[in-house]
Design an enzyme around this catalytic site. Structure first.
Site, short mmCIF file in Angstrom:
data_model
loop_
_atom_site.label_atom_id
_atom_site.label_comp_id
_atom_site.label_asym_id
_atom_site.label_seq_id
_atom_site.Cartn_x
_atom_site.Cartn_y
_atom_site.Cartn_z
N ASP A 18 0.86 -1.17 0.00
CA ASP A 18 0.00 0.00 0.00
C ASP A 18 0.91 1.23 0.00
O ASP A 18 2.09 1.13 0.32
CB ASP A 18 -0.87 -0.06 1.25
CG ASP A 18 -1.72 1.17 1.43
OD1 ASP A 18 -2.31 1.63 0.44
OD2 ASP A 18 -1.78 1.68 2.57
N ASP A 20 -0.03 5.07 1.08
CA ASP A 20 -0.18 5.98 2.22
C ASP A 20 -0.19 5.19 3.54
O ASP A 20 -0.98 4.27 3.72
CB ASP A 20 -1.48 6.79 2.08
CG ASP A 20 -1.51 7.59 0.78
OD1 ASP A 20 -0.51 8.26 0.48
OD2 ASP A 20 -2.53 7.52 0.07
#
Ligand code: MG
Ligand code: ZN
Length: 192
Positions: A18, A20
């Site tokens: 991922d 953020d």
């Protein structure tokens, strides 16, 4: 590290990340990162990615960016941000093999995590990648659920302000492993 954790990380050739909360710091109150000026890499990320590269792991980013659907930034803004990110990493000898973005809002697509469309694109583009030799690393329950749907191992990154949230507790229960940072994961995985 115990043997159990070691088994959980064995035979991983493809590392899905991922963005953020894993590569860069989440902004307060769920605000969106809209430009490079707001993009703050987390400590140790450059070295962690460079280490994965050096050990021959393929590093693939899969990121939900519904800020595009909300009109907060454009696909072009994202491309610019990711060019800057790649430049910054390259300065430390680190490389992302691919970045897959879902720019959609809920219910508009098959690629917004926890849906699996971004991963399916990646599995097509990287034929050596399979759920059995991959791991999904994220800081939200959506990331962990997406990985589990595909039968991948999953690693939950425990964010600073997330440790006590109900979502974090749920994600930790679901994930194969929880660690404070990408850097910690890489150290455990490679046993250094
Ligand atoms: Mg995240
Ligand atoms: Zn999508």
């Amino acid at each position: 590290m115990n043997g159990n954790a070691s088994n959980k990380l064995g035979n991983i050739s493809h590392v899905f990340l991922d963005r953020d909360g894993v590569l860069n710091r989440n902004l307060p109150n769920g605000q969106f990162v809209t430009c490079w000026e707001e993009f703050e890499l987390l400590p140790g990320v450059e070295d962690a990615v460079a280490t994965l590269n050096r050990w021959g792991r393929t590093v693939i980013v899969v990121t939900n960016q519904r800020g595009v659907a909300l009109g907060l930034y454009s696909q072009q803004d994202l491309d610019r941000m990711h060019d800057q990110l790649r430049e910054r990493l390259a300065a430390h000898g680190a490389r992302l093999d691919a970045i897959y973005v879902c720019p959609h809002d809920d219910g508009q697509c098959n690629c917004r995590k926890p849906l699996t469309g971004l991963f399916e694109q990646a599995f097509q583009d990287f034929p050596a990648a399979r759920p059995e030799n991959s791991v999904m690393i994220g800081d939200s329950v959506r990331d962990i659920e997406a990985g589990i749907r595909l039968g991948m191992r999953t690693v939950f990154i425990i964010g600073d302000d997330e440790a006590a949230s109900a979502e974090a507790v749920g994600a930790r229960d679901l994930a194969s492993l929880s660690v404070p940072s990408l850097s910690d994961f890489v150290k455990r995985m490679l046993g250094s």
